[in-house]
Design an enzyme around this catalytic site. Structure first.
Site, PDB file in Angstrom:
ATOM      1  CG  ASP A 176       2.135  -2.976   0.012  1.00  0.00           C
ATOM      2  OD1 ASP A 176       2.582  -3.653   0.944  1.00  0.00           O
ATOM      3  OD2 ASP A 176       2.016  -1.739   0.041  1.00  0.00           O
TER       4      ASP A 176
ATOM      5  CD  GLU B 254       1.266  -2.122   4.590  1.00  0.00           C
ATOM      6  OE1 GLU B 254       2.237  -1.415   4.296  1.00  0.00           O
ATOM      7  OE2 GLU B 254       1.080  -2.580   5.726  1.00  0.00           O
TER       8      GLU B 254
END
Length: 518
Positions: free
Chosen positions: A398, A441
């Protein structure tokens, strides 16, 4: 000569049209049944709701009348508490004039019974210590008690009114009892409303006790697990289909008697409601059958006409998914306009189909922005590895503070950061590894045949590369990672992915730009 043994086009058309016709008929029949059923249920629910609301008004009016009678009696007795004959006459009047009460009492402020009717109760001069009596003495205001067992072993509801002197001094109360397990005013009010269609009423108090039921043996019973009772004692009004405490499907309407804390429920068994529907549907079926048979005959005749010129096209088109199918279709001699147009459309469609199948297969598994596998591609690969018992490591990634990148530099920069991470993942992986963008993301690296420690090292290497490099015109960003392993971390693939996510969040909470192992 090779014989074509499969079902021919004429029979296929006939089978299809018959199936559609029969399906349409039975679907219409079922839709009609369902519509009638829903209408009956809705009508019954609405009727019971209105019925319960109407009886709530009648019950509230009855209770108001009772309170008015007791209020009048209290005003008449306020200055006559020392006149036994007048007290006795007033209790007798309450019993005989309206028949609202099964018994009536005048009780002094210390609980002593100054007058009681009927006299056969033998309560005169006694100290009354029942639940209703204690509540009336304690609260000293107009009350409708919860059901309780009286001194004479009757299940009663007690309605009372305080007696106040001219200077406001509390002198006691006058009250009347309704014997719930005997004929009483509630039976007179509600019992006359019995329907002949199986509908019936019951009344509960705030503690889920039955205080009225057409079966007197059930009065006093506590009913648990009934959703309608739970709603009505909360003060709700409405209707609901339910399975009652005896397991019978019912259609109920309900309304609360707020002042008394009671709930009135009118209900009818669903089975009884739907009985009349069976005869109605049988009559519809009997009237519809002749037209159905006529339609089936017409379908058979039309299928003969349609199928003859299409036989050759149908025979050649059985293998449309093969590379040879276009050539087979080209050799078909379409001798009339519709067949010729169908042939041209099939050839055009086959060409486009074969062209796009390969492209769509790849596109459906790929994230368009990064070129990595999407979640569908990941699931397909995971399923294959699981079937092959192929161990693998998971790295959940992430981008740290990615929202700030989008907010400060715009989504175009954000997209370039995502593409940059995808490139770094590719540089840090093997050809056999599966790289995925699972959303936003968030990314995943699936490393077959990789130990947890080796996966951690890959994650550290990728983290280091992201922190020390940046893409064109974009700020450098860091990533956090969580590592898990199948089957070491958990027995199921889904749990391993959750473990990797949990490790990722631990890395985030520990300050970001780090790797955690789950």
């Amino acid at each position: 000569m090779h014989t074509f043994n499969r079902i021919d086009l004429r029979r296929l058309i006939l089978l299809l049209t018959l199936t559609v016709a029969l399906f349409s008929f039975f679907n219409s029949f079922h839709a009609s049944y369902q519509t009638q059923r829903d209408l009956l249920i809705h009508h019954t629910l609405e009727s019971n709701r209105v019925y319960a609301a109407k009886l709530r008004l009648s019950t509230e009016q009855l209770l108001d009348t009772m309170r008015q009678q007791l209020t009048y009696s209290a005003s008449q007795l306020a200055e006559r508490m020392d006149q036994p004959e007048r007290l006795a006459g007033e209790t007798e009047r309450l019993i005989r004039q309206t028949r609202h009460f099964n018994s009536a009492f005048v009780v002094r402020h210390d609980g002593k019974v100054l007058a009681a009717s009927p006299e056969s109760l033998g309560m005169l001069g006694q100290m009354l210590d029942s639940a209703g009596a204690r509540e009336a003495l304690e609260k000293r205001r107009p009350l409708i008690s919860d059901p309780y067992v009286s001194a004479k072993n009757n299940l009663v509801v007690f309605v009372s009114q305080p007696i106040l002197a001219a200077d406001g001094t509390y002198q006691g109360y006058v009250g009347g009892s309704i014997y719930l397990q005997q004929e009483n005013i509630l039976h007179t009010l509600l019992g006359e409303h019995f329907y002949q269609d199986g509908s019936y009423l019951y009344v509960v108090d705030r503690n889920r006790h039955l205080i009225y039921h057409q079966n007197l043996q059930r009065v006093g019973e506590t009913v648990a697990g009934n959703p309608v009772i739970e709603r009505v004692i909360r003060g709700e009004a409405g209707s609901q289909a339910l399975s009652n405490s005896q397991g019978i499907e019912m259609l109920a309407g309900f309304a609360p008697v707020t002042d008394a804390g009671w709930g009135i429920v009118a209900q009818r068994a669903t089975e009884l409601t739907l009985q009349e529907l069976d005869g109605l549907m049988l009559n519809i079926l009997r009237l519809s059958l002749p037209m159905l048979l006529l339609s089936l005959g017409g379908i058979w005749w039309l299928s003969q006409l349609i199928s003859r010129p299409l036989w050759q096209l149908a025979k050649s088109a059985q293998q449309w998914d093969t590379d040879e199918s276009p050539e087979q279709v080209r050799h078909i001699k379409a001798w009339y306009f519709e067949a010729d147009q169908l042939k041209r459309a099939v050839l055009s469609g086959l060409a486009l189909l074969h062209q796009r199948l390969g492209k769509l297969s790849q596109e459906s598994l790929t994230d368009p922005l990064t070129g990595l596998s999407n979640r569908r591609g990941m699931q397909a690969q995971l399923g294959q590895w699981q079937r092959q018992s192929q161990p693998f490591a998971v790295i959940a990634l992430d981008i740290d503070h990615f929202k700030q990148v989008n907010d400060n530099h715009g989504h175009e920069f954000g997209d370039r950061v995502l593409q940059h991470l995808a490139q770094q993942m590719s540089d840090c992986s093997r050809a056999s590894d599966l790289l995925c963008r699972s959303g936003g993301e968030e990314f995943l690296m699936l490393l077959p045949g990789t130990s947890p420690e080796a996966a951690r090292q890959v994650a550290e290497r990728l983290r280091d590369r992201m922190g020390s490099t940046c893409c064109a015109d974009c700020p450098s960003v860091t990533v956090s990672a969580g590592v898990a392993h199948w089957p070491n971390s958990a027995a199921s693939v889904e749990e391993v992915l959750k473990r990797a996510d949990a490790a990722l969040y631990r890395a985030k909470h520990a300050g970001r730009n780090r790797v955690a192992v789950g």
